[in-house]
Design a protein around this motif. Sequence first.
Motif, PDB file in Angstrom:
ATOM      1  N   LEU B 212       4.310  -9.556  33.953  1.00 44.32           N
ATOM      2  CA  LEU B 212       4.247  -9.916  32.546  1.00 44.32           C
ATOM      3  C   LEU B 212       5.548 -10.560  32.090  1.00 44.32           C
ATOM      4  O   LEU B 212       5.561 -11.539  31.345  1.00 44.32           O
ATOM      5  CB  LEU B 212       3.981  -8.656  31.711  1.00 44.32           C
ATOM      6  N   PRO B 224      -3.703  -8.990  38.155  1.00 51.12           N
ATOM      7  CA  PRO B 224      -3.704  -8.076  37.012  1.00 51.12           C
ATOM      8  C   PRO B 224      -3.184  -8.731  35.736  1.00 51.12           C
ATOM      9  O   PRO B 224      -3.708  -8.486  34.656  1.00 51.12           O
ATOM     10  CB  PRO B 224      -2.769  -6.943  37.460  1.00 51.12           C
ATOM     11  N   LEU B 227      -5.768 -10.962  34.355  1.00 49.12           N
ATOM     12  CA  LEU B 227      -6.829 -10.165  33.751  1.00 49.12           C
ATOM     13  C   LEU B 227      -6.443  -9.696  32.367  1.00 49.12           C
ATOM     14  O   LEU B 227      -7.241  -9.766  31.426  1.00 49.12           O
ATOM     15  CB  LEU B 227      -7.146  -8.964  34.642  1.00 49.12           C
ATOM     16  N   ALA B 228      -5.213  -9.226  32.215  1.00 48.38           N
ATOM     17  CA  ALA B 228      -4.792  -8.714  30.908  1.00 48.38           C
ATOM     18  C   ALA B 228      -4.860  -9.817  29.852  1.00 48.38           C
ATOM     19  O   ALA B 228      -5.348  -9.606  28.744  1.00 48.38           O
ATOM     20  CB  ALA B 228      -3.381  -8.143  31.003  1.00 48.38           C
ATOM     21  N   LEU B 229      -4.384 -11.006  30.198  1.00 51.14           N
ATOM     22  CA  LEU B 229      -4.405 -12.109  29.233  1.00 51.14           C
ATOM     23  C   LEU B 229      -5.833 -12.546  28.958  1.00 51.14           C
ATOM     24  O   LEU B 229      -6.212 -12.826  27.824  1.00 51.14           O
ATOM     25  CB  LEU B 229      -3.591 -13.289  29.771  1.00 51.14           C
ATOM     26  N   ALA B 231      -8.505 -10.706  29.200  1.00 52.86           N
ATOM     27  CA  ALA B 231      -9.154  -9.686  28.383  1.00 52.86           C
ATOM     28  C   ALA B 231      -8.729  -9.825  26.936  1.00 52.86           C
ATOM     29  O   ALA B 231      -9.545  -9.736  26.030  1.00 52.86           O
ATOM     30  CB  ALA B 231      -8.823  -8.295  28.917  1.00 52.86           C
ATOM     31  N   GLY B 232      -7.447 -10.046  26.700  1.00 50.77           N
ATOM     32  CA  GLY B 232      -6.965 -10.191  25.334  1.00 50.77           C
ATOM     33  C   GLY B 232      -7.680 -11.290  24.600  1.00 50.77           C
ATOM     34  O   GLY B 232      -8.058 -11.160  23.438  1.00 50.77           O
ATOM     35  N   ALA B 233      -7.909 -12.399  25.290  1.00 49.03           N
ATOM     36  CA  ALA B 233      -8.549 -13.523  24.624  1.00 49.03           C
ATOM     37  C   ALA B 233     -10.055 -13.370  24.532  1.00 49.03           C
ATOM     38  O   ALA B 233     -10.682 -13.915  23.631  1.00 49.03           O
ATOM     39  CB  ALA B 233      -8.205 -14.806  25.372  1.00 49.03           C
ATOM     40  N   ASN B 234     -10.657 -12.634  25.430  1.00 52.46           N
ATOM     41  CA  ASN B 234     -12.121 -12.635  25.477  1.00 52.46           C
ATOM     42  C   ASN B 234     -12.790 -11.323  25.125  1.00 52.46           C
ATOM     43  O   ASN B 234     -14.002 -11.264  24.981  1.00 52.46           O
ATOM     44  CB  ASN B 234     -12.589 -13.019  26.886  1.00 52.46           C
TER      45      ASN B 234
END
Lengths: 325, 275, 447
Positions: B212, B224, B227-229, B231-234
Motif C-alpha cells: 500500500l 492483495p 483487490l483492496a483498491l 473493492a473500494g471502488a466496486n
Amino acid sequence: MTAPSSPGVGAPVPAARPARAAGVVELPPLRVRDRAPGEPRRVAYLYLAPAFLFYGLFAFGPLVYTTWLSFFDWDGLTVGEWTGLDNYRKVLSDPDIRASFVHSFELIVFYALLPVLIGLLLASLLAHGRVRGVTFFRAVLFLPQTVATVVVAIAWVWIYAPDGPLNAGLDAIGLGGITRGWIGDFDFALPALGLVGTWVTFGLCLVLFLAGMQKIPTTLYEAARVDGAGRVREFFAVTLPGLRSELAVALTLATITALRTFDLIYVSTAGGPGTATTVPSVLVYQNAFANGRVGLAAAVAVVLTVLIFALAFAITRLVDRDPSR
Amino acid sequence: MTAARREQLLAYAVLGVFTVVALYPILSIVALAFHERSDLVTGFAIPDGLSFGTFADAWELGSFGRGLVNSFIVAGSVALVTTVLSTLAGYAFGAMRFRGADVLFYLLLLGLIFPYEATVIPLYYFFKDFGLSDTYWALILPQIGLSVPFGTFWMRAFFRSTPETLVQASRLDGASSFVTLWRVLLPQARPALTTLVVLVFMWTWNEFLLALVMIQSDELRTAPLGLALFAGANRSQDPTLTAAAAVLVALPIVIVYVFLQRSFIRGMFAGAVKE
Amino acid sequence: MAGCGGTPGEDRPAAQQAGTPAEQVETDGFESLGPVTLSVISGEGSGGPRDALKRLTDEFEAKYPNVTVKLSFRDTASWFKQAKLVAASDKPPDVFAGNQGYQVDGELVKAGLVLPLDEYAKAYGWEDSYTPETLQQFMWSDDGSTFGEGTLWGVAQSGQSTGVFANMAKLRDAGVDPATLETFDDFDAALAKLRDALPADEPVIALGNKDQYGAIHLWGMIQGAYTPAQDMRDWIFHADGATFDNPGDLTALEKLVEWAEKGYMGQGDAFNSRNDAEAAAAFGGGEGAFMLGGNWNASIAKDGLGKDAAFFNMPPGESGKAVAIGSASLPMHISAKAEEPDLAAAYLDHITGPSAAEALVATQQVPAATDATAEPGDPLGRQVMQGWQQLVEDGGLTLFPDWSSPTMLQTMGQTFQEMLGGRLAPEEVISRTQADWEEYHAELAEG
C-alpha cells in the motif's frame, strides 16, 4: 521419516531428550548442543553477513530511523523541525491516540485469549477424543490462516452487512431484534472485528497445541489415570503444564498480531465509525501518509514497538517458566 | 450408549461446529462470486446457478492477471533469497561457535516481533530518494530483511538438531564448513527448507501494508493491494464482482495449502517454533 | 535518505520543484508525437462522473489515435488520503484529481507536485468559460499558503451541489407534494408526515455515512436555512474573525440530531455501515423517500427510479435564499513530472470545456463551463441543472467545509459520526471543529 524430530529449541531442554538421529550411534546423552562443536570459527561471520546486511538495512535500520523521526515535526514534503519529546507528549495526552491503544488491548482478548482457549479445546478433542480424521480437521481448521487478510476483510464485511448472512441468520432464528449494521455500529464494530481475528487465529493455536501434545509422554497420562484423575484433572495436571512453551509461543504470536493488525481494519472500516476501531497501526498510516504528520506517526510506531517488546517479554517470562530449570 | 461413545459424538459435534465456522466465511464469498453481476444479493445469497461470468469480468476489470504475476514475482524472490540467507545464517548459529553469538541472535530475534508499521515510514522515503519506489525492489528487498529473522531462527533450529557427530566427522575429514553444509547437512534439510519457502512465500504474498505504501502505479500492484483498491471502488455497486475478485486473489495460496498442507503442518510440528 | 542524523527533508533534491511549461504552449498537433500514453486517475469512481469521463476519454482517443489514455478510477474518500502519495511517487500519473482546499490541493502546490496552468488558461480561453468564483477554487499562491488567489493550478468538469432527491412515488403515496414545500420548515414537517407513512424499518432519508462525509453534506442543507453562505465561505478561506461557533451552525447541528433521534435516517446508526455511493444505490433501489446528497449521484437515482426520480434544492430558511454545500467538482491537475504537459492540458480542456458538456449532461451532471450549450435531455437532468443555477444565482454555494484545513475532513467527519451516534454534544462538535480551524489558522499566519 525425514527430518529428525527436533524438539522446541532455545531454552535448555530437559535432559531426557531422545537422541533419535537416523542411523547414528547413540552418544552419551549430552545436553542438547547449546555450544556448537569445535573451536570458535571466524568464518561464521561470513555466513551471517548477508542475512544481517538485509536485516540491518531494511528492518533494524529503519526502526532506528523511525525513532529518530519521532523527534521531529515533519510533513514529509518540506523540511522538518526538531521538537524533542513533543510527539511523545501528544501520544500520551491525546485521547484519540490513547483510545487506539486501548482498542488494541481489547483486540488482544479476541486475537489471543479466545483462540488459545478454543485451540486448547479443539486440540484436546483431536488428540484425546478418539475421533477419526484428525488430519482433515486440522487442515480445515487451519485454513483461515492461509487466506489473505484483504480477502478475509471483504468476506466478513459482507457477512456483517445490514443485509448480509449474519443478520439473515439472526432473523431466521427469531433474533431479528438485534440485527444491525455491525461494523457501522459504535459499540459493536470493534468486537465484530475482534471476532474476525479470533476466526483467523484459532487454527494457528490448534496446530501449535497439537504439536505440543504429541510430545507429552503418554506415561504421564497413565500415571494420572492410575491416580484416579478424570478427563478434566488430566487436562490441568498433565496437558496444560506440558504445553507451556507452546502456550507462550501462541500467546506471543497472537498478541503481536493483535497489536500489529492493520490490513483487516483498513480494508473493512478504515478506523471508523468515528474512531471506534482506530488502532495504532492505522494511526501511523493516516498520520504519516494522509495527514502529513510524520513525526507523530513515528512516535506512535515507536510506542507500539516498545509495547510489543514488553508484552512478548512478559508473556515468555510468565508462561514459559520451566519448572525443571 | 456408553459414556465413551457419547464423548466421541460430542467431540465430533464440537469439531463439526468449528469446521463450519472455519469454512463459512470462505464459502459465503464463493457463493456471492457465483452470482450474476446483476443479481440482487441479500441474506445467504445462494446462487441459482454457477455463473463463471463474474469471475471473468473481475479478472479483466481488475487486471488481476497482472496482480497475480506481480505477487508471484515478489513472493517467489523473497522466499528464495530469504531461504538461502537464512540457511547460511542459521548454519552459523546452529553449528558453529563464535564470539557474540548470543547477542547477535537476540538482535535477530527482535526482528521476529517488531511491527512492520515501525519500518514503513523510513523505507518509503529511503526508496523514494533512490528513485526505487514503485519498483519490485521496493517490495522485495525490505521483505527479505523482515523475513530473515524468522528464517534464521527456523534453520538454526534445524541445524541444532542435527547430530554433532555428523559435523565432527566431516570436519575430521578436512572438509571446509561450506562443504559440510552443502554435502552433509543440506540433503537432510529438505523438509525444513520446503516449509520455510512455503511459509515465507505465503506471508509475503499476503502482505498488504508495505504494498500500500510503496506501490503507487497500477502495473506493479500486488494482488492483495489490487483487490483492496478494486473493492473500494466496486463494493457498493457490484458486490458480486468484488467477491469474485476476492476469490481469485485468495485462490493460489489456498490451492498451494491444500496440496501441501500435510508437509506444511508437519513441518511446523517438526520445528515447533519457540522463543 | 536525509542523512543519519540530519533533519528530515532538508536535502530534498530539485525534483520537487514545480516544472514550468514553456512560454509557448501547444494546443494541437499532437498527432506528430507518435505513440504516446497519458495516464489519468480520477477520484470519482462511481455513477455519472465515471461514465462521463469514460466517454470523454474515448472521444479524446478517437481524436488522437496515436494517444492511449490509461484511465483508472478511485473511490473518493480513500483517494483524498492517497493523492499526495501518488503525486509524489517517481512515476505519477500525468493527470489526476485533487480536492479543493488545504488537505489536498494546498499540499500539492506547496510540494511543487503540480504544474501551474495560467498559460493553458490563456491558450484555451478558460477565463471566458468559467466564473471567477469557480476559478478561484483552483487558485493558490505559489507556496501553497494562500487559497483563492494567485496562480491557477487545476480545472474541473462540473458543478456539484447538494440537494434533495425525491422518490415521487413514495411522496405521492404519503400525500406530500414537493411543490408545496416552500420553506425549510415545510420540509421539516413533511419529514414527520413521511415518517408516519413509511414502515418503521425504512428510513425516510437514505443516508450513507461510512466515509464520514455523507452526514456533513446533509447537515449543509440544514445549515443553509440558518446561516448565510458568505459566512461559510469566509470561514473556508480563513478570513480573520470567521468562526464556526455561531448560533446558526449550532441550531443546524441540533436540528440534525433531532432528525436522527426521530428516526428519519433509519434505526440506530445503520447508516454508518454504508458509504455515499451505497446509499445512493439503495435509494435508487427504492429505499426511503428522500436522499439528501450530492448531484453526482443523480444518474444512480435516475437509473434506479426512472420517472419517479426528482431533484430540488432544499427550500430556503428565513433568508429566502437557497443555500447548500456545493462547488465545482474535483479539480484535475497536471503532474509536475508529466512528460507531455501540453498533451495533458489538451486532455484537460477536452474533458472540462464546452465540448464536454454533452457527456456531462447525458449523465445528469451540470457542466462547470458557463458557455456550455448542451441541454439536459431528461427531466431529472433539467432539475439538477436548475438546482445548481438557482444556487449560483442566490450566491448560495457554501463550498465544502473540509477544505478549511488538512485535518478538517477527519475532524468534522469523526465528530459528526459521534454526534449522530449520541456520543458527542453539538457544542462539542462546534468547539472541536473551530479548534482545528484555529490551529491551522495560526499556522497559516506564521507563514
